[in-house]
Motif scaffolding. Structure first.
Motif, PDB file in Angstrom:
ATOM      1  N   LEU A 143      30.944 -38.066  33.336  1.00 24.56           N
ATOM      2  CA  LEU A 143      30.971 -37.864  31.889  1.00 24.56           C
ATOM      3  C   LEU A 143      29.708 -38.408  31.235  1.00 24.56           C
ATOM      4  N   THR A 144      29.222 -39.540  31.733  1.00 23.60           N
ATOM      5  CA  THR A 144      27.991 -40.116  31.182  1.00 23.60           C
ATOM      6  C   THR A 144      26.825 -39.163  31.369  1.00 23.60           C
ATOM      7  N   LEU A 145      26.690 -38.614  32.567  1.00 21.12           N
ATOM      8  CA  LEU A 145      25.599 -37.670  32.822  1.00 21.12           C
ATOM      9  C   LEU A 145      25.739 -36.421  31.954  1.00 21.12           C
ATOM     10  N   ALA A 146      26.968 -35.956  31.787  1.00 23.55           N
ATOM     11  CA  ALA A 146      27.190 -34.754  30.982  1.00 23.55           C
ATOM     12  C   ALA A 146      26.828 -35.002  29.518  1.00 23.55           C
ATOM     13  N   ILE A 147      27.264 -36.135  28.971  1.00 25.28           N
ATOM     14  CA  ILE A 147      26.971 -36.458  27.571  1.00 25.28           C
ATOM     15  C   ILE A 147      25.470 -36.650  27.378  1.00 25.28           C
ATOM     16  N   PHE A 148      24.859 -37.415  28.270  1.00 24.72           N
ATOM     17  CA  PHE A 148      23.423 -37.685  28.146  1.00 24.72           C
ATOM     18  C   PHE A 148      22.615 -36.396  28.277  1.00 24.72           C
ATOM     19  N   GLY A 149      23.011 -35.554  29.214  1.00 20.91           N
ATOM     20  CA  GLY A 149      22.301 -34.286  29.389  1.00 20.91           C
ATOM     21  C   GLY A 149      22.444 -33.384  28.183  1.00 20.91           C
ATOM     22  N   LEU A 150      23.666 -33.338  27.622  1.00 18.38           N
ATOM     23  CA  LEU A 150      23.907 -32.507  26.444  1.00 18.38           C
ATOM     24  C   LEU A 150      23.090 -32.997  25.265  1.00 18.38           C
ATOM     25  N   ARG A 151      23.088 -34.299  25.045  1.00 19.73           N
ATOM     26  CA  ARG A 151      22.353 -34.850  23.902  1.00 19.73           C
ATOM     27  C   ARG A 151      20.843 -34.696  24.081  1.00 19.73           C
ATOM     28  N   SER A 152      20.363 -34.921  25.299  1.00 16.47           N
ATOM     29  CA  SER A 152      18.930 -34.799  25.557  1.00 16.47           C
ATOM     30  C   SER A 152      18.456 -33.355  25.432  1.00 16.47           C
ATOM     31  N   GLY A 153      19.358 -32.414  25.669  1.00 15.11           N
ATOM     32  CA  GLY A 153      18.979 -31.011  25.632  1.00 15.11           C
ATOM     33  C   GLY A 153      18.972 -30.384  24.255  1.00 15.11           C
ATOM     34  N   LEU A 154      19.387 -31.135  23.229  1.00 12.24           N
ATOM     35  CA  LEU A 154      19.385 -30.586  21.876  1.00 12.24           C
ATOM     36  C   LEU A 154      17.956 -30.366  21.392  1.00 12.24           C
ATOM     37  N   PRO A 155      17.706 -29.295  20.678  1.00 13.38           N
ATOM     38  CA  PRO A 155      16.367 -29.082  20.127  1.00 13.38           C
ATOM     39  C   PRO A 155      16.012 -30.160  19.106  1.00 13.38           C
ATOM     40  N   GLY A 156      14.717 -30.400  18.933  1.00 17.85           N
ATOM     41  CA  GLY A 156      14.265 -31.468  18.063  1.00 17.85           C
ATOM     42  C   GLY A 156      14.759 -31.343  16.638  1.00 17.85           C
ATOM     43  N   TRP A 157      14.785 -30.127  16.101  1.00 13.83           N
ATOM     44  CA  TRP A 157      15.209 -29.940  14.718  1.00 13.83           C
ATOM     45  C   TRP A 157      16.672 -30.313  14.519  1.00 13.83           C
ATOM     46  N   LEU A 158      17.494 -30.107  15.562  1.00 12.32           N
ATOM     47  CA  LEU A 158      18.904 -30.463  15.456  1.00 12.32           C
ATOM     48  C   LEU A 158      19.102 -31.964  15.655  1.00 12.32           C
ATOM     49  N   ASN A 159      18.305 -32.557  16.527  1.00 18.67           N
ATOM     50  CA  ASN A 159      18.403 -33.992  16.751  1.00 18.67           C
ATOM     51  C   ASN A 159      18.103 -34.793  15.495  1.00 18.67           C
ATOM     52  N   GLU A 160      17.259 -34.243  14.603  1.00 16.99           N
ATOM     53  CA  GLU A 160      16.941 -34.941  13.364  1.00 16.99           C
ATOM     54  C   GLU A 160      18.194 -35.217  12.539  1.00 16.99           C
ATOM     55  N   TYR A 161      19.186 -34.348  12.660  1.00 12.05           N
ATOM     56  CA  TYR A 161      20.427 -34.516  11.906  1.00 12.05           C
ATOM     57  C   TYR A 161      21.202 -35.739  12.374  1.00 12.05           C
ATOM     58  N   PHE A 162      20.985 -36.151  13.615  1.00  9.61           N
ATOM     59  CA  PHE A 162      21.751 -37.250  14.198  1.00  9.61           C
ATOM     60  C   PHE A 162      21.008 -38.580  14.198  1.00  9.61           C
ATOM     61  N   VAL A 163      19.810 -38.624  13.651  1.00 11.41           N
ATOM     62  CA  VAL A 163      19.028 -39.860  13.675  1.00 11.41           C
ATOM     63  C   VAL A 163      19.636 -40.879  12.723  1.00 11.41           C
ATOM     64  N   GLY A 164      19.714 -42.138  13.186  1.00 12.26           N
ATOM     65  CA  GLY A 164      20.178 -43.236  12.348  1.00 12.26           C
ATOM     66  C   GLY A 164      19.023 -44.066  11.842  1.00 12.26           C
ATOM     67  N   ALA A 165      19.344 -45.129  11.133  1.00 12.95           N
ATOM     68  CA  ALA A 165      18.318 -45.902  10.440  1.00 12.95           C
ATOM     69  C   ALA A 165      17.471 -46.760  11.385  1.00 12.95           C
ATOM     70  N   ASP A 166      18.112 -47.466  12.315  1.00 12.88           N
ATOM     71  CA  ASP A 166      17.408 -48.491  13.098  1.00 12.88           C
ATOM     72  C   ASP A 166      17.154 -48.101  14.547  1.00 12.88           C
ATOM     73  N   GLY A 167      17.262 -46.816  14.872  1.00 11.57           N
ATOM     74  CA  GLY A 167      17.122 -46.420  16.268  1.00 11.57           C
ATOM     75  C   GLY A 167      15.777 -46.783  16.871  1.00 11.57           C
ATOM     76  N   TRP A 168      14.691 -46.493  16.166  1.00 10.47           N
ATOM     77  CA  TRP A 168      13.365 -46.774  16.719  1.00 10.47           C
ATOM     78  C   TRP A 168      13.137 -48.271  16.869  1.00 10.47           C
ATOM     79  N   TYR A 169      13.655 -49.062  15.932  1.00  8.76           N
ATOM     80  CA  TYR A 169      13.499 -50.517  16.033  1.00  8.76           C
ATOM     81  C   TYR A 169      14.241 -51.052  17.257  1.00  8.76           C
TER      82      TYR A 169
END
Length: 329
Positions: free
Chosen positions: A14-40
Motif C-alpha cells: 500500500l505504501t508503494l502504491a500510494i507513493f507511486g500514485l502521488r509521485s505520478g501526479l502532474p505538477g499542475w495538479l500537485n500544486e493543489y495539494f501543497v501545504g504551508a510548511d512542506g519545503w521547510y
C-alpha cells in the motif's frame, strides 16, 4: 501466511502504491495539494542530523528516519516525507479496514479531502491522523471484543507525540474512560507517563524548534493584536475561510457531512459511536478557534477534524451487523 507477515506485506504494498500514485501526479495538479510548511520540513530533514520539532516531535523523527533510508536510493527530503506520509496512509487504511471491513466504508474515508494528508502529503499531519485512526480501531476492540485498553491509549499518546493537535481529543477519551471502567489504571498511566517523560527529557536536553505556541495561536475575539492575526472570530473573513476548509475536508469536495450527521444522529446509540461523536466535536472546536496563519495554505491542518467525522459517518451509513451489545451505552 502469518498475520504479522501479512500485515507487513500489506503496509509495504500500500505504501508503494500510494507513493507511486502521488509521485505520478502532474505538477499542475500537485500544486493543489501543497501545504504551508512542506519545503521547510524537507529542508529540515535534509540538513539537521537530529531534528526536533516540538509541535510534531515524533513525525519529524520518522521523516528523518525515512530520509536516511531513502536518500541512498536517490530520494530527497521532499520525496522522503512523501514516502513517510504514504507509510502512515497505508497503516491508516488497514486500521480503517479493521474498524469496518467494507469497501463503501473505506471509500467514504479515503475519498475525503481530510484523508489527503495520508496520501503522500509533504507536511507533518499524516502520522498524527494515522495513530488516531489506529487508536479508534483499538478502542473499538476494547469495547466490543474485550481486548485490552492499553493499545488504544498507547496509539493516542503516539498521536500526541506526532502532533500536539492530538491532545485536543483528550475530552473525548476522558468521556470514553468515564463511561466504561473495564481497564486497569496502569493501562492509562504508563502511556501518559511515557509521553510526558519523552517530551520533558528531550526538551531539557536538546534544542527544540516549533515551540512558538501561545495565545496568539487562537483567533482573537474582537480585535487583532498579534502579527499573525488576519481577522477576528466574528469577522466575515473568518467564516469564509472556515467554509473553504470544510469544503477541502469533504467527501469528493461536497461539504454535506454535518447536515448528514444531523440527519443520522438517532443512529448514534452505542458508546463507541458516542465516543467518535465526541471526537468530532473536539475536532470542530479546535479547528474553529485556531488561527490559520497561512490562510488557505493551512487546509491540511484545518481539514483534520474530518478524520473522526468520516469514520463516524462511515459507520452510520454502513453499520456493522449485528451491533455488539457490549458496546451499547
Amino acid at each position: 501466511m502469518k498475520p504479522l507477515f501479512r500485515y507487513s506485506l500489506g503496509v509495504f504494498l500500500l505504501t508503494l502504491a500510494i507513493f507511486g500514485l502521488r509521485s505520478g501526479l502532474p505538477g499542475w495538479l500537485n500544486e493543489y495539494f501543497v501545504g504551508a510548511d512542506g519545503w521547510y520540513m524537507a529542508q529540515l530533514v535534509e540538513e539537521n542530523p537530529f531534528p526536533l520539532y516540538y509541535r510534531s516531535l515524533l513525525t519529524i523523527l520518522i521523516h528523518k528516519a525515512v530520509y536516511l533510508v531513502a536518500h541512498p536510493l536517490g530520494l530527497d527530503g521532499w520525496q522522503a516525507i512523501s514516502l513517510s506520509s504514504s507509510l502512515a496512509g497505508a497503516a491508516a487504511i488497514l486500521a480503517l479496514w479493521r474498524i469496518r471491513p467494507d469497501g463503501w466504508f473505506l471509500a467514504i474515508n479515503v475519498l475525503s479531502g481530510s484523508f489527503l494528508v495520508l496520501l503522500g502529503h509533504v507536511e507533518n499531519y499524516a502520522w498524527v491522523n494515522a495513530f488516531l485512526i489506529l487508536s479508534f480501531a483499538r478502542a473499538q476492540a476494547w469495547l466490543e471484543r474485550d481486548a485490552p485498553l492499553w493499545p488504544a491509549m498507547a496509539y493516542f499518546m503516539l498521536a500526541g507525540l506526532s502532533h500536539m493537535l492530538g491532545l485536543f481529543y483528550i475530552p473525548a477519551y476522558a468521556y470514553l474512560l468515564y463511561r466504561n471502567r473495564k481497564y486497569h489504571p496502569l493501562e492509562i498511566l504508563i502511556p501518559v507517563l511515557a509521553f510526558t517523560g519523552v517530551m520533558i527529557s528531550l526538551a531539557l536536553v536538546f534544542p527544540m524548534l516549533g515551540t512558538d505556541t501561545g495565545w496568539e495561536r487562537l483567533v482573537p475575539l474582537f480585535q487583532v493584536w498579534a502579527d499573525n492575526h488576519h481577522f477576528t472570530f466574528f469577522a466575515k473573513e473568518h467564516w469564509i475561510i472556515l467554509l473553504y476548509f470544510h469544503s477541502r475536508t469533504a467527501f469528493l469536495g461536497i461539504p454535506a457531512e454535518l447536515p448528514l450527521l444531523f440527519l443520522l444522529r438517532k443512529r448514534i446509540q452505542t458508546l463507541y459511536l458516542k465516543f467518535l461523536l465526541g471526537c468530532v466535536f473536539c475536532g470542530l472546536a479546535w479547528t474553529t478557534i485556531w488561527h490559520p496563519d497561512w490562510g488557505r495554505l493551512d487546509w491540511d491542518l484545518f481539514s483534520q477534524f474530518g478524520i473522526p467525522l468520516h469514520v463516524l459517518l462511515g459507520l452510520l451509513i454502513r453499520p456493522p451487523w449485528p451491533v455488539c451489545k457490549a458496546s451499547a451505552s
